[in-house]
Design a protein around this motif. Sequence first.
Motif, PDB file in Angstrom:
ATOM      1  N   ASP A 117       0.825  -1.209   0.000  1.00  0.00           N
ATOM      2  CA  ASP A 117       0.000   0.000   0.000  1.00  0.00           C
ATOM      3  C   ASP A 117       0.861   1.263   0.000  1.00  0.00           C
ATOM      4  O   ASP A 117       0.580   2.219  -0.719  1.00  0.00           O
ATOM      5  N   VAL A 118       1.928   1.256   0.817  1.00  0.00           N
ATOM      6  CA  VAL A 118       2.801   2.431   0.878  1.00  0.00           C
ATOM      7  C   VAL A 118       3.553   2.604  -0.441  1.00  0.00           C
ATOM      8  O   VAL A 118       3.691   3.718  -0.957  1.00  0.00           O
ATOM      9  N   ALA A 119       4.048   1.498  -1.021  1.00  0.00           N
ATOM     10  CA  ALA A 119       4.754   1.565  -2.301  1.00  0.00           C
ATOM     11  C   ALA A 119       3.817   2.084  -3.391  1.00  0.00           C
ATOM     12  O   ALA A 119       4.214   2.895  -4.237  1.00  0.00           O
ATOM     13  N   ALA A 120       2.572   1.617  -3.377  1.00  0.00           N
ATOM     14  CA  ALA A 120       1.597   2.077  -4.367  1.00  0.00           C
ATOM     15  C   ALA A 120       1.342   3.568  -4.227  1.00  0.00           C
ATOM     16  O   ALA A 120       1.188   4.287  -5.224  1.00  0.00           O
ATOM     17  N   ARG A 121       1.292   4.050  -2.990  1.00  0.00           N
ATOM     18  CA  ARG A 121       1.061   5.475  -2.761  1.00  0.00           C
ATOM     19  C   ARG A 121       2.217   6.310  -3.307  1.00  0.00           C
ATOM     20  O   ARG A 121       2.021   7.360  -3.913  1.00  0.00           O
ATOM     21  N   ILE A 122       3.468   5.833  -3.075  1.00  0.00           N
ATOM     22  CA  ILE A 122       4.632   6.558  -3.589  1.00  0.00           C
ATOM     23  C   ILE A 122       4.592   6.604  -5.114  1.00  0.00           C
ATOM     24  O   ILE A 122       4.803   7.658  -5.729  1.00  0.00           O
ATOM     25  N   CYS A 123       4.325   5.471  -5.733  1.00  0.00           N
ATOM     26  CA  CYS A 123       4.271   5.422  -7.199  1.00  0.00           C
ATOM     27  C   CYS A 123       3.137   6.290  -7.737  1.00  0.00           C
ATOM     28  O   CYS A 123       3.277   6.938  -8.780  1.00  0.00           O
ATOM     29  N   LYS A 124       2.027   6.324  -7.027  1.00  0.00           N
ATOM     30  CA  LYS A 124       0.907   7.165  -7.442  1.00  0.00           C
ATOM     31  C   LYS A 124       1.310   8.636  -7.443  1.00  0.00           C
ATOM     32  O   LYS A 124       0.951   9.395  -8.343  1.00  0.00           O
ATOM     33  N   ASN A 125       2.072   9.043  -6.435  1.00  0.00           N
ATOM     34  CA  ASN A 125       2.451  10.454  -6.310  1.00  0.00           C
ATOM     35  C   ASN A 125       3.470  10.894  -7.351  1.00  0.00           C
ATOM     36  O   ASN A 125       3.484  12.059  -7.753  1.00  0.00           O
ATOM     37  N   TYR A 126       4.322   9.973  -7.787  1.00  0.00           N
ATOM     38  CA  TYR A 126       5.437  10.376  -8.649  1.00  0.00           C
ATOM     39  C   TYR A 126       5.350   9.865 -10.081  1.00  0.00           C
ATOM     40  O   TYR A 126       6.093  10.331 -10.940  1.00  0.00           O
ATOM     41  N   LEU A 127       4.451   8.925 -10.337  1.00  0.00           N
ATOM     42  CA  LEU A 127       4.284   8.413 -11.693  1.00  0.00           C
ATOM     43  C   LEU A 127       2.912   8.829 -12.213  1.00  0.00           C
ATOM     44  O   LEU A 127       2.103   9.392 -11.476  1.00  0.00           O
ATOM     45  N   HIS A 128       2.656   8.535 -13.485  1.00  0.00           N
ATOM     46  CA  HIS A 128       1.400   8.985 -14.082  1.00  0.00           C
ATOM     47  C   HIS A 128       0.665   7.816 -14.716  1.00  0.00           C
ATOM     48  O   HIS A 128       1.032   6.660 -14.528  1.00  0.00           O
ATOM     49  N   GLY A 129      -0.360   8.126 -15.452  1.00  0.00           N
ATOM     50  CA  GLY A 129      -1.112   7.089 -16.138  1.00  0.00           C
ATOM     51  C   GLY A 129      -1.801   6.147 -15.175  1.00  0.00           C
ATOM     52  O   GLY A 129      -2.427   6.555 -14.195  1.00  0.00           O
ATOM     53  N   ALA A 130      -1.692   4.859 -15.436  1.00  0.00           N
ATOM     54  CA  ALA A 130      -2.384   3.847 -14.645  1.00  0.00           C
ATOM     55  C   ALA A 130      -1.925   3.816 -13.192  1.00  0.00           C
ATOM     56  O   ALA A 130      -2.650   3.343 -12.324  1.00  0.00           O
ATOM     57  N   TRP A 131      -0.734   4.301 -12.920  1.00  0.00           N
ATOM     58  CA  TRP A 131      -0.241   4.331 -11.546  1.00  0.00           C
ATOM     59  C   TRP A 131      -1.145   5.164 -10.646  1.00  0.00           C
ATOM     60  O   TRP A 131      -1.157   4.975  -9.425  1.00  0.00           O
ATOM     61  N   LYS A 132      -1.871   6.113 -11.226  1.00  0.00           N
ATOM     62  CA  LYS A 132      -2.740   6.988 -10.443  1.00  0.00           C
ATOM     63  C   LYS A 132      -3.983   6.270  -9.926  1.00  0.00           C
ATOM     64  O   LYS A 132      -4.584   6.694  -8.949  1.00  0.00           O
ATOM     65  N   THR A 133      -4.392   5.225 -10.610  1.00  0.00           N
ATOM     66  CA  THR A 133      -5.674   4.607 -10.258  1.00  0.00           C
ATOM     67  C   THR A 133      -5.617   3.106 -10.001  1.00  0.00           C
ATOM     68  O   THR A 133      -6.615   2.527  -9.585  1.00  0.00           O
ATOM     69  N   VAL A 134      -4.476   2.474 -10.260  1.00  0.00           N
ATOM     70  CA  VAL A 134      -4.410   1.029 -10.109  1.00  0.00           C
ATOM     71  C   VAL A 134      -4.578   0.620  -8.644  1.00  0.00           C
ATOM     72  O   VAL A 134      -4.102   1.289  -7.730  1.00  0.00           O
ATOM     73  N   ASP A 135      -5.292  -0.452  -8.442  1.00  0.00           N
ATOM     74  CA  ASP A 135      -5.488  -1.003  -7.105  1.00  0.00           C
ATOM     75  C   ASP A 135      -4.173  -1.637  -6.644  1.00  0.00           C
ATOM     76  O   ASP A 135      -3.590  -2.446  -7.370  1.00  0.00           O
ATOM     77  N   PRO A 136      -3.687  -1.285  -5.449  1.00  0.00           N
ATOM     78  CA  PRO A 136      -2.422  -1.858  -4.974  1.00  0.00           C
ATOM     79  C   PRO A 136      -2.405  -3.384  -4.999  1.00  0.00           C
ATOM     80  O   PRO A 136      -1.362  -3.995  -5.216  1.00  0.00           O
ATOM     81  N   ARG A 137      -3.574  -3.989  -4.812  1.00  0.00           N
ATOM     82  CA  ARG A 137      -3.638  -5.446  -4.797  1.00  0.00           C
ATOM     83  C   ARG A 137      -3.376  -6.053  -6.167  1.00  0.00           C
ATOM     84  O   ARG A 137      -3.080  -7.245  -6.281  1.00  0.00           O
ATOM     85  N   GLU A 138      -3.485  -5.241  -7.210  1.00  0.00           N
ATOM     86  CA  GLU A 138      -3.247  -5.739  -8.562  1.00  0.00           C
ATOM     87  C   GLU A 138      -1.792  -5.566  -9.007  1.00  0.00           C
ATOM     88  O   GLU A 138      -1.396  -6.054 -10.061  1.00  0.00           O
ATOM     89  N   LEU A 139      -1.014  -4.826  -8.225  1.00  0.00           N
ATOM     90  CA  LEU A 139       0.384  -4.603  -8.580  1.00  0.00           C
ATOM     91  C   LEU A 139       1.202  -5.871  -8.377  1.00  0.00           C
ATOM     92  O   LEU A 139       0.951  -6.656  -7.464  1.00  0.00           O
ATOM     93  N   ASP A 140       2.191  -6.047  -9.240  1.00  0.00           N
ATOM     94  CA  ASP A 140       3.191  -7.089  -9.012  1.00  0.00           C
ATOM     95  C   ASP A 140       4.239  -6.452  -8.110  1.00  0.00           C
ATOM     96  O   ASP A 140       4.992  -5.579  -8.536  1.00  0.00           O
ATOM     97  N   PHE A 141       4.280  -6.872  -6.878  1.00  0.00           N
ATOM     98  CA  PHE A 141       5.115  -6.214  -5.878  1.00  0.00           C
ATOM     99  C   PHE A 141       5.995  -7.239  -5.185  1.00  0.00           C
ATOM    100  O   PHE A 141       5.517  -8.253  -4.682  1.00  0.00           O
ATOM    101  N   ARG A 142       7.318  -6.991  -5.193  1.00  0.00           N
ATOM    102  CA  ARG A 142       8.253  -7.888  -4.534  1.00  0.00           C
ATOM    103  C   ARG A 142       9.377  -7.087  -3.890  1.00  0.00           C
ATOM    104  O   ARG A 142       9.884  -6.149  -4.492  1.00  0.00           O
ATOM    105  N   ARG A 143       9.717  -7.459  -2.694  1.00  0.00           N
ATOM    106  CA  ARG A 143      10.915  -6.879  -2.081  1.00  0.00           C
ATOM    107  C   ARG A 143      12.104  -7.662  -2.601  1.00  0.00           C
ATOM    108  O   ARG A 143      12.211  -8.875  -2.371  1.00  0.00           O
ATOM    109  N   ILE A 144      12.970  -6.992  -3.325  1.00  0.00           N
ATOM    110  CA  ILE A 144      14.115  -7.666  -3.934  1.00  0.00           C
ATOM    111  C   ILE A 144      15.145  -8.004  -2.873  1.00  0.00           C
ATOM    112  O   ILE A 144      15.607  -9.132  -2.759  1.00  0.00           O
ATOM    113  N   SER A 145      15.551  -7.002  -2.122  1.00  0.00           N
ATOM    114  CA  SER A 145      16.546  -7.201  -1.077  1.00  0.00           C
ATOM    115  C   SER A 145      16.632  -5.938  -0.273  1.00  0.00           C
ATOM    116  O   SER A 145      15.972  -4.950  -0.559  1.00  0.00           O
TER     117      SER A 145
END
Length: 480
Positions: free
Chosen positions: A16-44
């Motif tokens: 949720d926090v990562a989605a919020r950051i991307c929403k604030n700084y990116l455009h297009g679909a990042w503004k409205t995509v549901d965080p649950r639909e994101l492919d999200f992984r902590r790399i390291s």
Amino acid sequence: MAKKLQMCGTEEEMRDVAARICKNYLHGAWKTVDPRELDFRRISGGLSNFLYYVALPDETSKLGCYNRDLSSDTEPETVVSKMMRKSMIRSNSFTMEEPRKVLLRIYGQVHGERAMDAIVTESVIFTLLSERRLGPKLHGVFSGGRIEEYIPARPLLTKELAEPALSMKIAEKMAAIHSMDVPLSKEPNWVWKTMGKWLKTAKEERLAGTTPGKNEEEQRIIKYLKTVDFDKEIEWLKKFIATVDSPVVFCHNDMQEGNILMLEDVAPSHDDEVSSVYVQTYSDSDMEKSFKENNHTIKSSNFEPLTHFDDANTSDSIFSRISDSGEPKLVLIDFEYCAYNYRGFDIANHFQEWGYDYTNPEHPFYFENQENCPTLEQKEIFIKEYLKHYQCNVSEEKTLLAPSIDDVNQLLNEVEAFAMVSHLFWSLWSLVNASKSKIPFGYWEYAISRLETYQRLKQEVIKKDKFGFPQKRKICEVDI
């Protein structure tokens, strides 16, 4: 918000926090995509940096259909988000320009006297390289981190440095770096200040008292190193380098194979696992250098693995602008040691890395092959390509012209002189890390290896000066 991402306990909270950051700084679909639909992984990540892979869902038809505002779970869709969603549905042009996959870097704990200065400096350098298409695209910067382009790449192997096509491309990239005007101090004192700092630590902590060795070999090395007057060696080297006319330019200062990435054309599928590539992070210490190998990974906390990406919509990035001419596609990373320095050091240091292969799975975790260092002919190929591009970059005509014989021979002389600086520099670096770093590496062996090569080269210089031995063969007209 960045602190929230560091402190989050569950993947859902981090998402949720990562989605919020991307929403604030990116455009297009990042503004409205549901965080649950994101492919999200902590790399390291650890105390230095936290790296997250964040990607839009594969189904592009979904991208314009979300109406969930990320500020809360219950807040209704706003007028702005409605307009955004309608705009996205009407036109694909907006969504086509957005990055589909990004690397989210969150700065970890910052320690050390100049740790924050290092973060600011590296951020400036990263931004400049991004603008000049010499590094990954920068999508956003915030107080606790940044959003970077996700790149499909792998680090080069030591043996690949000798391939003519790759060597010429590395020379071109180095020329581009050396042509940059960067808002840093232009005085060439970085190498001497760094060596002085490392020597102070080595004398006070590594070579003082009864430093324990893990075995007889380490004890023998430590005993010998205690007899070396490093202060005297640095002073001699300073005086010798003062006689060498080498231009001061913005240098990478650590152009080894692990810091040169080969871009890959084939991207993995959505479910592919992460593959290791090294990118810079911030360390609690600036005294660790990256060592990597194919299966057994030796790496400092300055580096973390990165995954591949398949982003066809980064039209402004360096990667999408590279032609399909068949030339190698390379990008340089890790500007931790970047500073204004003598160009002879940067090139000589790169050449010395040809002789060290960090893929040994057993102690000391490296192979030393001095016979693999570049021949005169290989140096000529590199230097000619470097000078051709450097002169083009700094000239008003921007025309690629073959360098003169005198210019090539001048740079060859610089490289020969600064090879000694490179060996003494990394010998001190290894001394500082010995008995302290938790990375499995033969620091004591590496320290004495680089020191002995320095001493051998120094004796060659002294003999040449004392007995008037002829210089090594220079380039002639027939070589051009």
